[in-house]
Design an enzyme around this catalytic site. Sequence first.
Site, PDB file in Angstrom:
ATOM      1  N   GLU A  79       0.821  -1.217   0.000  1.00  0.00           N
ATOM      2  CA  GLU A  79       0.000   0.000   0.000  1.00  0.00           C
ATOM      3  C   GLU A  79       0.850   1.259   0.000  1.00  0.00           C
ATOM      4  O   GLU A  79       0.548   2.235  -0.688  1.00  0.00           O
ATOM      5  CB  GLU A  79      -0.951   0.021   1.209  1.00  0.00           C
ATOM      6  CG  GLU A  79      -2.026  -1.059   1.170  1.00  0.00           C
ATOM      7  CD  GLU A  79      -3.118  -0.812   0.139  1.00  0.00           C
ATOM      8  OE1 GLU A  79      -3.121   0.243  -0.531  1.00  0.00           O
ATOM      9  OE2 GLU A  79      -3.992  -1.702  -0.003  1.00  0.00           O
ATOM     10  N   ARG A  83       0.608   3.815  -3.216  1.00  0.00           N
ATOM     11  CA  ARG A  83      -0.004   5.120  -2.949  1.00  0.00           C
ATOM     12  C   ARG A  83       1.033   6.216  -2.743  1.00  0.00           C
ATOM     13  O   ARG A  83       0.944   7.283  -3.335  1.00  0.00           O
ATOM     14  CB  ARG A  83      -0.914   5.037  -1.724  1.00  0.00           C
ATOM     15  CG  ARG A  83      -2.030   4.013  -1.882  1.00  0.00           C
ATOM     16  CD  ARG A  83      -3.123   4.215  -0.859  1.00  0.00           C
ATOM     17  NE  ARG A  83      -3.857   2.982  -0.610  1.00  0.00           N
ATOM     18  CZ  ARG A  83      -5.078   2.926  -0.116  1.00  0.00           C
ATOM     19  NH1 ARG A  83      -5.717   4.037   0.207  1.00  0.00           N
ATOM     20  NH2 ARG A  83      -5.682   1.771   0.086  1.00  0.00           N
ATOM     21  N   ASP A 212      -4.613  -9.958  -8.535  1.00  0.00           N
ATOM     22  CA  ASP A 212      -4.895  -8.937  -9.557  1.00  0.00           C
ATOM     23  C   ASP A 212      -3.720  -8.173 -10.164  1.00  0.00           C
ATOM     24  O   ASP A 212      -3.350  -8.359 -11.331  1.00  0.00           O
ATOM     25  CB  ASP A 212      -5.955  -7.944  -9.042  1.00  0.00           C
ATOM     26  CG  ASP A 212      -5.655  -7.364  -7.649  1.00  0.00           C
ATOM     27  OD1 ASP A 212      -4.556  -7.584  -7.122  1.00  0.00           O
ATOM     28  OD2 ASP A 212      -6.540  -6.681  -7.105  1.00  0.00           O
ATOM     29  N   GLU A 346     -12.246   0.108 -10.126  1.00  0.00           N
ATOM     30  CA  GLU A 346     -11.859  -0.851 -11.182  1.00  0.00           C
ATOM     31  C   GLU A 346     -12.804  -0.885 -12.372  1.00  0.00           C
ATOM     32  O   GLU A 346     -12.375  -1.098 -13.515  1.00  0.00           O
ATOM     33  CB  GLU A 346     -11.722  -2.259 -10.592  1.00  0.00           C
ATOM     34  CG  GLU A 346     -10.549  -2.417  -9.647  1.00  0.00           C
ATOM     35  CD  GLU A 346     -10.785  -1.796  -8.268  1.00  0.00           C
ATOM     36  OE1 GLU A 346      -9.784  -1.500  -7.584  1.00  0.00           O
ATOM     37  OE2 GLU A 346     -11.967  -1.604  -7.879  1.00  0.00           O
TER      38      GLU A 346
END
Length: 451
Positions: A79, A83, A212, A346
């Site tokens: 993360e 980010r 993913d 998404e």
Amino acid sequence: MMKHAWYNYKHYAWGLNELKPVSKEGHSSSLFGSIKGATIVDALDTLFIMEMKEEFEEAKSWVEENLDFNVNAEVSVFEVNIRFVGGLLSAYYLSGEEIFREKAVELGVKLLPAFHTPSGIPWALLNIKSGIGRNWPWASGGSSILAEFGTLHLEFIHLSHLSGNPIFAEKVMNIRTVLNNLQKPQGLYPNYLNPSSGQWGQYHVSVGGLGDSFYEYLLKAWLMSDKTDLEAKKMYFDAVQAIETHLIRKSSRGLTYIAEWKGGLLEHKMGHLTCFAGGMFALGADDAPKGRTQHYLQLGAEIARTCHESYNRTFVKLGPEAFRFDGGVEAIATRQNEKYYILRPEVVETYMYMWRLTHDPKYRKWAWEAVEALEKHCRVTGGYSGLRDVYLRQDSYDDVQQSFFLAETLKYLYLIFSDDDLLPLEHWIFNTEAHLLPILSTNRKEVGVDE
């Protein structure tokens, strides 16, 4: 919408990670340890692209004066990379402001101890002060997660490019070496890999959460390298072929979906996170093996349609976290804990790629449906909130304005209604948090190494 989200964050939660738009106070997720300002860093490039110049400058000032990585707390390596590192790199490439490059490299260095494992596969969690790492306690026998260690590649290649230090690129290239040396069950990549033994954990495979963005980053590594990283290209198309064979199915009423594979058995469930794959298939279509370009564009369009159906079959016209294709149900969430919508990007991400690559007007129409639903059901006086149940007639706010709503959802929507020459796909790659990284063309001048 961006102004509303930003002004309320600024008013009620400035400097904290996220905003609680109903309570009108700050919200801090444990993912960032005690690093602050996730919404500021995540929103930098969106503010820049939307020409919100004053807001960009106040965000930049906050980064200069207050963004501090010397914190004694555990963070999610994944993360913080997508980010914070991604947001800072993107802000640097768009604005040329040196502070963003410095902060990105400083943070990259702080993340390096995560790779101190026997295999070089990084830990999921890292105390950035002590340099001690560990994995999520719930992950298959102490395993690292495919989508986490597989989603560092783009940012770390750029960190080496901008710092002149090859160590970042070496760390992520080693991950690829480990993966290439392992046997893949049916050509598939399991979601769990043990960093100590360098062997797979349990055989679960997903193109949704836990898997993913690993696949996304294989394709984008190939594109970002100006199509010189042939290893990434081969890994991507081999993986996609295995996914098509084992995971992609059509429902009885003709909806194409991507199931989850558990030790050879299929669970006929598709997550909102998996909806990014429509855009991925379409983005990779141009370079597909022998005459498969149309096939992959068509596959992208079919996934986009399925995900649109998951939105359309709810009361609020925003889709659930996961939806099922079993027991006579199609594209509907059947479990209460899968009915929430947390402002995720998404589906509109796939609409953006499909719009750019086909210019079929239905993608703008579908995107506008999402805009209207967000305005009607997620907008509150203090910002935008996720919803606990998209099938309920009365709004059930979760009271979090996720930083990725500003980084991704609003950026992709804005790009769908902008001209193609704003951030053309032949020059820019989006990281998995929609942060922009330029293609490193082979004739591009290298940054001086003297730093």
